[in-house]
Design a protein around this motif. Structure first.
Motif, PDB file in Angstrom:
ATOM      1  N   SER A 484      38.743  37.212  41.822  1.00 21.82           N
ATOM      2  CA  SER A 484      39.590  38.094  41.028  1.00 21.82           C
ATOM      3  C   SER A 484      40.254  37.275  39.935  1.00 21.82           C
ATOM      4  CB  SER A 484      40.657  38.765  41.904  1.00 21.82           C
ATOM      5  OG  SER A 484      41.631  39.418  41.126  1.00 21.82           O
ATOM      6  N   SER A 486      43.046  37.981  38.601  1.00 25.83           N
ATOM      7  CA  SER A 486      44.495  37.983  38.807  1.00 25.83           C
ATOM      8  C   SER A 486      44.970  36.740  39.544  1.00 25.83           C
ATOM      9  CB  SER A 486      44.917  39.235  39.584  1.00 25.83           C
ATOM     10  OG  SER A 486      44.600  40.407  38.858  1.00 25.83           O
ATOM     11  N   VAL A 487      44.133  36.224  40.451  1.00 23.86           N
ATOM     12  CA  VAL A 487      44.498  35.013  41.195  1.00 23.86           C
ATOM     13  C   VAL A 487      43.782  33.791  40.640  1.00 23.86           C
ATOM     14  CG1 VAL A 487      44.976  36.346  43.266  1.00 23.86           C
ATOM     15  CG2 VAL A 487      42.708  35.376  42.951  1.00 23.86           C
ATOM     16  N   THR A 517      40.561  40.342  33.571  1.00 26.68           N
ATOM     17  CA  THR A 517      41.233  41.591  33.907  1.00 26.68           C
ATOM     18  C   THR A 517      42.202  41.948  32.798  1.00 26.68           C
ATOM     19  OG1 THR A 517      42.537  42.762  35.595  1.00 26.68           O
ATOM     20  CG2 THR A 517      43.120  40.471  35.170  1.00 26.68           C
ATOM     21  N   GLU A 518      42.454  43.219  32.650  1.00 26.78           N
ATOM     22  CA  GLU A 518      43.423  43.697  31.667  1.00 26.78           C
ATOM     23  C   GLU A 518      44.802  43.865  32.275  1.00 26.78           C
ATOM     24  OE1 GLU A 518      40.538  46.564  28.978  1.00 26.78           O
ATOM     25  OE2 GLU A 518      41.370  47.325  30.864  1.00 26.78           O
ATOM     26  N   ARG A 519      44.865  44.198  33.570  1.00 22.21           N
ATOM     27  CA  ARG A 519      46.126  44.534  34.227  1.00 22.21           C
ATOM     28  C   ARG A 519      46.382  43.573  35.383  1.00 22.21           C
ATOM     29  NH1 ARG A 519      43.073  49.123  34.312  1.00 22.21           N
ATOM     30  NH2 ARG A 519      42.942  49.026  36.579  1.00 22.21           N
ATOM     31  N   PRO A 520      47.667  43.281  35.695  1.00 20.97           N
ATOM     32  CA  PRO A 520      48.880  43.731  35.000  1.00 20.97           C
ATOM     33  C   PRO A 520      49.141  42.977  33.692  1.00 20.97           C
ATOM     34  CG  PRO A 520      49.465  42.279  36.790  1.00 20.97           C
ATOM     35  CD  PRO A 520      47.992  42.473  36.885  1.00 20.97           C
ATOM     36  N   ARG A 521      48.446  41.878  33.488  1.00 20.30           N
ATOM     37  CA  ARG A 521      48.481  41.151  32.225  1.00 20.30           C
ATOM     38  C   ARG A 521      47.105  40.535  32.028  1.00 20.30           C
ATOM     39  NH1 ARG A 521      48.483  35.820  32.960  1.00 20.30           N
ATOM     40  NH2 ARG A 521      49.002  35.519  30.767  1.00 20.30           N
ATOM     41  N   ALA A 523      44.170  38.149  31.975  1.00 22.28           N
ATOM     42  CA  ALA A 523      43.905  36.883  32.669  1.00 22.28           C
ATOM     43  C   ALA A 523      42.399  36.716  32.785  1.00 22.28           C
ATOM     44  CB  ALA A 523      44.563  36.862  34.043  1.00 22.28           C
ATOM     45  N   SER A 538      39.112  43.596  38.133  1.00 27.53           N
ATOM     46  CA  SER A 538      38.509  42.522  37.333  1.00 27.53           C
ATOM     47  C   SER A 538      37.091  42.902  36.911  1.00 27.53           C
ATOM     48  CB  SER A 538      38.487  41.222  38.142  1.00 27.53           C
ATOM     49  OG  SER A 538      39.799  40.779  38.416  1.00 27.53           O
ATOM     50  N   ASN A 559      43.718  34.237  28.324  1.00 27.42           N
ATOM     51  CA  ASN A 559      44.876  33.786  29.100  1.00 27.42           C
ATOM     52  C   ASN A 559      46.115  33.572  28.246  1.00 27.42           C
ATOM     53  OD1 ASN A 559      43.717  33.762  31.677  1.00 27.42           O
ATOM     54  ND2 ASN A 559      42.743  31.785  31.296  1.00 27.42           N
TER      55      ASN A 559
END
Length: 629
Positions: A484, A486-487, A517-521, A523, A538, A559
């Protein structure tokens, strides 16, 4: 419609269908079910602003539409259509009469019910005077018969009454299930402390529901008063098959709840109970933490101090918030008092300061038992002695905020040392420097930028959606990583066979793919190995050769986005000459590796600081910082 016993409110319909109340409102707005227009029934009356619907029409509508989660709605419906003019105690009284005599009340006259009540309660302890004073309507009497027929026993019929339309009208919110369990563990341990063969539970105060829910751990319930609330308790106990008496025998446990009472009235009730405590008697008192645990102003503090001077307080607990449904932000307090003793150091604990995963019922019961047995040498998990003299003379709170048991200083020396050593293995490593040699480029050029949407339209990159992957399918020895953005990497791993069987159409990464990914920011990171599954939301961004931008540059740009634009198609990237892409990618790869090492060291420093503080505070370690030569 004349028969008031045959209607259901919107909340009744939700209870009948076993759905949330807003779902019924949605049904009214969407009449299409199974491809057919089946309008929701219209209300037949409005009572005090509440719409009432014909029960038969509602049951028919649920069966025709197939909506809801109750296949036996036709059987449960009669138990929910209580008469509008009936009161809860009237219904409970009739339910008690019907269940104890086994007679269908609809077949009886007023004189018949009086005779039944006299035979059932000749001493007028819980029922007779109430039956003789009431004149229930035929609809009310018939509803009780329907309620019994629709319920699995008398106890469930009582639950349906108290949680149904008539019970909701009273508007009283009880303690949560977590609160009941907590109090039950403590009262049960008090009873076992007095006699392992069992003791009676003496009801004090007005909280009938709490007493009934604790009664299963005791031989019987003692109700000494003949007031209306105590008679109501006897009726409910009779329906639930709980034995009651009016004369207590020693030893016994008293239960008092002052939850919701005004502070002065609560303190008076507590004082009256403690004064009456005899030897071999214990009392469990539940009330607002503001009264039992915290500072009190002026005369209230003096009244509480006068009560505490008896020395009967064995332990005091501040309970976590959220245990009282009426005011979930108000914490409750609990006292355990013993008659015939004088304790100068009661044990206290703020359970609100204990983490949810740390509070263990078995350890709490062991602490309560140790407190009752006055084991001063015992190592408590939660409880800590508090000087009664200081509470009285210095006007300290009974349970200071955050107080809990002192931990043995050298309890986990190896654990503290291991944490510190593990962190220093990382922080002790030198971080290789990262340097880039930069020269002036021959000439300048116009910077060209394209959005990812443009490059996608030109087929120069491909974006693939991730998949919804159930974490329950994770395998400890799995070799297919699920990643993902996000992580910034792997979430868990799947077994290859499970991957093929459960997610045959899920996209996999290839070496050099960007996971973003677009959400939550925004990355992103680059999967240099490939073969990973991507967990939604993602996505995979695959850049084709000759596009003019590389994956590491793209990930770095994503990023570092700070303009708040979430749509990936609008993100712009610069177009670089082909001979410079490899240089830029090589430099960015080295920069990413350097950043990863720095983050690893920063995380180790954070762990080291926490480990040093915890270790020194526990007396488990000493520290020496080597001097630089």
């Amino acid at each position: 419609m004349s028969d008031t016993a045959q209607t259901l409110t919107m909340q009744d319909i939700a209870d009948l269908a076993r759905v949330r109340r807003p779902v019924v409102s949605m049904w009214r707005k969407r009449p299409i079910a199974r491809g057919e227009a089946i309008p929701f029934p219209s209300p037949v009356r409005v009572v005090s602003g509440v719409e009432h619907f014909d029960r038969t029409a509602i049951v028919d509508w649920l069966q025709r539409t197939g909506r809801g989660n109750n296949s036996e709605a036709d059987l449960d419906a009669p138990a929910l259509s209580a008469p509008d003019d009936a009161e809860l105690e009237e219904l409970v009284t009739l339910l008690c009469l019907a269940t104890e005599t086994g007679v269908e009340l609809a077949e009886t006259t007023t004189q018949d019910r009086h005779k039944l009540a006299t035979n059932l309660d000749p001493q007028d302890e819980f029922l007779r005077r109430e039956v003789e004073a009431m004149t229930p309507s035929p609809a009310t009497v018939r509803f009780i018969d329907d309620l019994i027929e629709a319920s699995f026993g008398a106890a469930e019929a009582l639950d349906r009454l108290e949680h149904g339309r008539v019970g909701r009208a009273i508007g009283v919110r009880d303690l949560t299930a977590e609160a009941i369990d907590l109090v039950r563990h403590i009262t049960a341990s008090c009873g076992l402390h007095l006699d392992t063969e069992g003791t009676p539970l003496v009801h004090a105060g007005e909280a009938t529901q709490l007493t009934l829910k604790l009664a299963a751990d005791f031989n019987h319930v003692v109700v000494t008063s003949d007031r209306s609330q105590q008679r109501a308790l006897r009726r409910r106990a009779t329906i639930r098959g709980i034995a009651t008496t009016s004369e207590p025998t020693s030893p016994h446990v008293r239960i008092l709840s002052t939850v919701g009472a005004e502070p002065r009235r609560a303190l008076d009730a507590v004082d009256e109970l403690i004064i009456d405590l005899a030897a071999s008697e214990l009392a469990v008192i539940l009330g607002p933490a503001a009264v039992l645990c915290d500072d009190l102003p002026g005369e209230l503090e003096q009244n509480r101090s006068q009560t505490l001077r008896s020395g009967n307080l064995v332990l005091a607990l501040r309970l976590p918030r959220g245990l009282w449904q009426e005011a979930h932000r108000q914490p409750l307090g609990l006292w355990v008092c013993a008659g015939g003793v004088s304790r100068d150091r009661p044990l206290v604990a703020d359970l609100a300061a204990v983490g949810d995963n740390e509070l263990d019922a078995g350890d709490l019961v062991a602490d309560v038992t140790g407190a009752l047995e006055s084991e001063r040498a015992r190592a408590y998990r939660y409880l800590r002695p508090h000087d009664l003299t200081q509470i009285l003379s210095s006007r300290l709170p009974v349970v200071p905020r955050g107080i809990r048991a002192l931990q043995l200083a050298t309890k986990a020396v190896k654990e503290h040392l291991a944490r510190i050593n593990a962190a220093t293995l990382v922080t002790g490593e030198p971080v290789p420097p990262f340097d880039v040699l930069a020269d002036a480029a021959p000439g300048s050029r116009l910077v060209r930028r394209h959005s990812l949407g443009e490059l996608s339209d030109r087929k120069q990159l491909v974006v693939k959606r991730g998949s919804r992957i159930d974490r329950a399918h994770a395998h400890p020895a799995g070799s297919v990583p699920v990643v993902s953005a996000s992580v910034g990497g792997e979430l868990f791993a799947l077994d290859p066979l499970d991957t093929v069987r459960l997610y045959p159409r899920a996209a996999r990464t290839e070496p050099g793919d960007v996971v973003f990914t677009e959400r939550p920011r925004p990355a992103a990171f680059v999967d240099d190995v490939g073969g990973s599954m991507v967990a939604s939301p993602s996505r995979i961004l695959r850049i084709k050769p000759g596009t003019g931008i590389g994956p590491h540059a793209t990930a770095a740009i994503i990023n570092r986005r700070s303009d708040g634009t979430a749509e990936w198609r609008t993100w712009n990237v610069p177009i670089v000459d082909a001979e410079l892409i490899e240089q830029l990618e090589h430099a960015l790869t080295a920069a990413t590796q350097y950043e990863t090492r720095l983050r690893k060291h920063l995380a180790a420093v954070d762990d080291l600081v926490s480990a040093m503080i915890d270790g020194v505070a526990a007396g488990a370690v000493t520290l020496t910082v080597p001097r630089k030569e």
